[in-house]
Design a protein around this motif. Structure first.
Motif, PDB file in Angstrom:
ATOM      1  N   ILE A  93       2.732  -6.155   9.455  1.00 41.85           N
ATOM      2  CA  ILE A  93       3.240  -5.152   8.513  1.00 41.85           C
ATOM      3  C   ILE A  93       3.233  -5.699   7.093  1.00 41.85           C
ATOM      4  CG2 ILE A  93       5.285  -3.827   7.830  1.00 41.85           C
ATOM      5  CD1 ILE A  93       5.932  -3.679  10.887  1.00 41.85           C
ATOM      6  N   ILE A  94       3.773  -6.898   6.922  1.00 46.12           N
ATOM      7  CA  ILE A  94       3.828  -7.503   5.587  1.00 46.12           C
ATOM      8  C   ILE A  94       2.416  -7.753   5.055  1.00 46.12           C
ATOM      9  CG2 ILE A  94       4.549  -9.554   4.295  1.00 46.12           C
ATOM     10  CD1 ILE A  94       7.016  -9.637   6.184  1.00 46.12           C
ATOM     11  N   SER A  95       1.515  -8.215   5.915  1.00 44.52           N
ATOM     12  CA  SER A  95       0.134  -8.473   5.493  1.00 44.52           C
ATOM     13  C   SER A  95      -0.580  -7.185   5.091  1.00 44.52           C
ATOM     14  CB  SER A  95      -0.654  -9.158   6.614  1.00 44.52           C
ATOM     15  OG  SER A  95      -0.076 -10.389   6.938  1.00 44.52           O
ATOM     16  N   PHE A  96      -0.336  -6.107   5.826  1.00 40.73           N
ATOM     17  CA  PHE A  96      -0.978  -4.842   5.491  1.00 40.73           C
ATOM     18  C   PHE A  96      -0.478  -4.318   4.142  1.00 40.73           C
ATOM     19  CE2 PHE A  96      -1.579  -0.238   5.647  1.00 40.73           C
ATOM     20  CZ  PHE A  96      -2.931  -0.193   5.945  1.00 40.73           C
ATOM     21  N   VAL A  97       0.827  -4.413   3.916  1.00 41.43           N
ATOM     22  CA  VAL A  97       1.379  -3.991   2.619  1.00 41.43           C
ATOM     23  C   VAL A  97       0.781  -4.849   1.498  1.00 41.43           C
ATOM     24  CG1 VAL A  97       3.484  -3.854   1.224  1.00 41.43           C
ATOM     25  CG2 VAL A  97       3.497  -3.021   3.580  1.00 41.43           C
ATOM     26  N   ALA A  98       0.654  -6.153   1.731  1.00 43.38           N
ATOM     27  CA  ALA A  98       0.063  -7.038   0.723  1.00 43.38           C
ATOM     28  C   ALA A  98      -1.390  -6.654   0.443  1.00 43.38           C
ATOM     29  CB  ALA A  98       0.158  -8.495   1.177  1.00 43.38           C
ATOM     30  N   LEU A  99      -2.152  -6.319   1.487  1.00 41.21           N
ATOM     31  CA  LEU A  99      -3.547  -5.913   1.308  1.00 41.21           C
ATOM     32  C   LEU A  99      -3.653  -4.639   0.469  1.00 41.21           C
ATOM     33  CD1 LEU A  99      -6.585  -6.178   1.984  1.00 41.21           C
ATOM     34  CD2 LEU A  99      -6.114  -4.770   4.007  1.00 41.21           C
ATOM     35  N   VAL A 100      -2.834  -3.655   0.777  1.00 37.60           N
ATOM     36  CA  VAL A 100      -2.849  -2.409   0.005  1.00 37.60           C
ATOM     37  C   VAL A 100      -2.458  -2.699  -1.448  1.00 37.60           C
ATOM     38  CG1 VAL A 100      -1.732  -0.158  -0.259  1.00 37.60           C
ATOM     39  CG2 VAL A 100      -2.438  -0.938   2.008  1.00 37.60           C
ATOM     40  N   SER A 101      -1.489  -3.588  -1.654  1.00 36.42           N
ATOM     41  CA  SER A 101      -1.046  -3.942  -3.010  1.00 36.42           C
ATOM     42  C   SER A 101      -2.152  -4.635  -3.800  1.00 36.42           C
ATOM     43  CB  SER A 101       0.180  -4.852  -2.939  1.00 36.42           C
ATOM     44  OG  SER A 101       1.215  -4.226  -2.247  1.00 36.42           O
ATOM     45  N   VAL A 102      -2.851  -5.549  -3.162  1.00 31.71           N
ATOM     46  CA  VAL A 102      -3.954  -6.243  -3.835  1.00 31.71           C
ATOM     47  C   VAL A 102      -5.055  -5.248  -4.205  1.00 31.71           C
ATOM     48  CG1 VAL A 102      -5.830  -7.908  -3.471  1.00 31.71           C
ATOM     49  CG2 VAL A 102      -3.487  -8.525  -2.883  1.00 31.71           C
ATOM     50  N   CYS A 103      -5.365  -4.319  -3.304  1.00 34.05           N
ATOM     51  CA  CYS A 103      -6.369  -3.289  -3.615  1.00 34.05           C
ATOM     52  C   CYS A 103      -5.929  -2.450  -4.816  1.00 34.05           C
ATOM     53  CB  CYS A 103      -6.616  -2.405  -2.399  1.00 34.05           C
ATOM     54  SG  CYS A 103      -7.499  -3.251  -1.073  1.00 34.05           S
ATOM     55  N   TRP A 104      -4.635  -2.134  -4.896  1.00 35.54           N
ATOM     56  CA  TRP A 104      -4.128  -1.374  -6.044  1.00 35.54           C
ATOM     57  C   TRP A 104      -4.281  -2.164  -7.337  1.00 35.54           C
ATOM     58  CZ3 TRP A 104      -3.248   3.281  -7.568  1.00 35.54           C
ATOM     59  CH2 TRP A 104      -2.555   3.491  -8.754  1.00 35.54           C
ATOM     60  N   GLU A 105      -4.000  -3.457  -7.298  1.00 32.62           N
ATOM     61  CA  GLU A 105      -4.140  -4.292  -8.496  1.00 32.62           C
ATOM     62  C   GLU A 105      -5.606  -4.395  -8.919  1.00 32.62           C
ATOM     63  OE1 GLU A 105      -1.492  -5.238 -10.292  1.00 32.62           O
ATOM     64  OE2 GLU A 105      -0.297  -4.235  -8.756  1.00 32.62           O
ATOM     65  N   PHE A 106      -6.532  -4.458  -7.954  1.00 39.51           N
ATOM     66  CA  PHE A 106      -7.960  -4.426  -8.276  1.00 39.51           C
ATOM     67  C   PHE A 106      -8.318  -3.123  -8.982  1.00 39.51           C
ATOM     68  CE2 PHE A 106      -9.225  -7.452  -4.620  1.00 39.51           C
ATOM     69  CZ  PHE A 106      -9.226  -8.541  -5.476  1.00 39.51           C
ATOM     70  N   GLU A 108      -6.320  -1.169 -10.765  1.00 37.27           N
ATOM     71  CA  GLU A 108      -5.785  -1.178 -12.137  1.00 37.27           C
ATOM     72  C   GLU A 108      -6.660  -2.008 -13.065  1.00 37.27           C
ATOM     73  OE1 GLU A 108      -1.713  -2.521 -11.970  1.00 37.27           O
ATOM     74  OE2 GLU A 108      -0.970  -0.461 -11.865  1.00 37.27           O
ATOM     75  N   CYS A 109      -7.114  -3.149 -12.600  1.00 36.52           N
ATOM     76  CA  CYS A 109      -7.970  -4.016 -13.413  1.00 36.52           C
ATOM     77  C   CYS A 109      -9.298  -3.324 -13.715  1.00 36.52           C
ATOM     78  CB  CYS A 109      -8.206  -5.336 -12.683  1.00 36.52           C
ATOM     79  SG  CYS A 109      -9.211  -6.499 -13.599  1.00 36.52           S
ATOM     80  N   ALA A 110      -9.906  -2.723 -12.698  1.00 38.44           N
ATOM     81  CA  ALA A 110     -11.186  -2.027 -12.891  1.00 38.44           C
ATOM     82  C   ALA A 110     -11.025  -0.826 -13.826  1.00 38.44           C
ATOM     83  CB  ALA A 110     -11.744  -1.570 -11.537  1.00 38.44           C
ATOM     84  N   TYR A 111      -9.901  -0.130 -13.716  1.00 35.48           N
ATOM     85  CA  TYR A 111      -9.647   1.025 -14.579  1.00 35.48           C
ATOM     86  C   TYR A 111      -9.515   0.597 -16.042  1.00 35.48           C
ATOM     87  CZ  TYR A 111      -7.549   5.375 -16.230  1.00 35.48           C
ATOM     88  OH  TYR A 111      -7.279   6.528 -16.913  1.00 35.48           O
ATOM     89  N   ASP A 112      -8.795  -0.504 -16.279  1.00 42.05           N
ATOM     90  CA  ASP A 112      -8.688  -1.033 -17.646  1.00 42.05           C
ATOM     91  C   ASP A 112     -10.056  -1.443 -18.184  1.00 42.05           C
ATOM     92  OD1 ASP A 112      -5.975  -0.659 -17.927  1.00 42.05           O
ATOM     93  OD2 ASP A 112      -5.440  -2.719 -17.402  1.00 42.05           O
ATOM     94  N   ALA A 113     -10.851  -2.119 -17.353  1.00 42.16           N
ATOM     95  CA  ALA A 113     -12.182  -2.555 -17.786  1.00 42.16           C
ATOM     96  C   ALA A 113     -13.066  -1.351 -18.101  1.00 42.16           C
ATOM     97  CB  ALA A 113     -12.828  -3.417 -16.703  1.00 42.16           C
ATOM     98  N   LEU A 132      -1.625  -0.672 -24.062  1.00 39.95           N
ATOM     99  CA  LEU A 132      -1.733   0.448 -23.139  1.00 39.95           C
ATOM    100  C   LEU A 132      -2.430   0.050 -21.843  1.00 39.95           C
ATOM    101  CD1 LEU A 132      -2.826   3.143 -25.742  1.00 39.95           C
ATOM    102  CD2 LEU A 132      -0.531   2.695 -24.867  1.00 39.95           C
ATOM    103  N   LEU A 133      -2.554  -1.245 -21.609  1.00 40.01           N
ATOM    104  CA  LEU A 133      -3.223  -1.727 -20.411  1.00 40.01           C
ATOM    105  C   LEU A 133      -2.379  -1.449 -19.171  1.00 40.01           C
ATOM    106  CD1 LEU A 133      -4.373  -5.184 -21.788  1.00 40.01           C
ATOM    107  CD2 LEU A 133      -5.871  -3.268 -21.219  1.00 40.01           C
ATOM    108  N   ASP A 134      -3.024  -1.023 -18.098  1.00 40.97           N
ATOM    109  CA  ASP A 134      -2.324  -0.894 -16.818  1.00 40.97           C
ATOM    110  C   ASP A 134      -2.019  -2.267 -16.249  1.00 40.97           C
ATOM    111  OD1 ASP A 134      -2.357   1.847 -16.867  1.00 40.97           O
ATOM    112  OD2 ASP A 134      -4.129   2.042 -15.605  1.00 40.97           O
ATOM    113  N   GLN A 135      -2.854  -3.221 -16.595  1.00 41.14           N
ATOM    114  CA  GLN A 135      -2.741  -4.591 -16.100  1.00 41.14           C
ATOM    115  C   GLN A 135      -2.649  -5.531 -17.292  1.00 41.14           C
ATOM    116  OE1 GLN A 135      -2.244  -4.563 -13.198  1.00 41.14           O
ATOM    117  NE2 GLN A 135      -2.891  -6.365 -12.181  1.00 41.14           N
ATOM    118  N   PRO A 136      -1.449  -5.654 -17.906  1.00 37.35           N
ATOM    119  CA  PRO A 136      -1.369  -6.423 -19.145  1.00 37.35           C
ATOM    120  C   PRO A 136      -1.495  -7.937 -18.981  1.00 37.35           C
ATOM    121  CG  PRO A 136       0.767  -5.497 -18.593  1.00 37.35           C
ATOM    122  CD  PRO A 136      -0.205  -4.974 -17.604  1.00 37.35           C
ATOM    123  N   GLY A 137      -1.333  -8.460 -17.782  1.00 40.08           N
ATOM    124  CA  GLY A 137      -1.462  -9.904 -17.628  1.00 40.08           C
ATOM    125  C   GLY A 137      -1.121 -10.384 -16.233  1.00 40.08           C
ATOM    126  N   ASN A 138      -1.219 -11.687 -16.055  1.00 41.48           N
ATOM    127  CA  ASN A 138      -0.959 -12.290 -14.749  1.00 41.48           C
ATOM    128  C   ASN A 138       0.485 -12.123 -14.304  1.00 41.48           C
ATOM    129  OD1 ASN A 138      -3.571 -13.137 -14.449  1.00 41.48           O
ATOM    130  ND2 ASN A 138      -3.186 -15.154 -15.333  1.00 41.48           N
TER     131      ASN A 138
END
Length: 162
Positions: A93-106, A108-113, A132-138
């Motif tokens: 369960i925790i791994s699946f939530v982490a996978l979905v979260s990482v995909c969301w962060e990808f 956001e990064c692609a959308y900003d680019a 106005l960046l969706d992903q302002p930093g690390n």
């Protein structure tokens, strides 16, 4: 075997927290000034960086997704964790939530680019105080992932309690 009332209460809890998550997300997306008002500062500690409104939103997402996975596994037992050790089910369960979260962060990064490089929008200007960046930093990315996973851990307590 799980009682029908137990399954109903888990579904109700998932829907209730999902509605709260939807309201928080709606306020943040369609009323962006809401996250900078005194109300938000007072109740959610809204700020830029690791905590605040964004943290609450990601935490609620982790809880809702983990509860939804638990509900699905109990509703459709052939898809569930029947016969699996508790630690393995929780780790999934925790791994699946982490996978979905990482995909969301990808995303956001692609959308900003895309907005910066293809549409040539000015999303960041230090001198003019524009960010106005969706992903302002690390720090934002790590905070988002941390709170998604923390929400999943909290949601997994229901797996043990029920």
């Amino acid at each position: 075997k799980f009682k029908k009332s137990s399954l109903l209460s888990l579904g109700s809890l998932t829907i209730f927290i999902g509605v709260i998550y939807s309201i928080v997300t709606f306020l943040g997306e369609f009323y962006p000034g809401w996250a900078t008002t005194q109300t938000c500062y007072r109740f959610l500690g809204c700020n830029v960086g690791f905590g605040g409104y964004d943290a609450v939103e990601h935490f609620l997402f982790g809880v809702v997704l983990s509860l939804f996975i638990i509900w699905l596994s109990r509703k459709y037992t052939h898809l569930g964790f029947k016969g699996e050790p508790l630690w393995r089910s929780i780790l999934f369960i925790i791994s699946f939530v982490a996978l979905v979260s990482v995909c969301w962060e990808f995303y956001e990064c692609a959308y900003d680019a895309f907005r910066q490089n293809i549409l040539h929008e000015v999303l960041f200007n230090f001198r003019l105080h524009i960010d106005l960046l969706d992903q302002p930093g690390n720090i934002d990315t790590m905070g988002d992932l941390f709170y998604d996973i923390l929400g999943a851990v909290v949601g997994c307590f229901w797996y043990r309690l029920d």
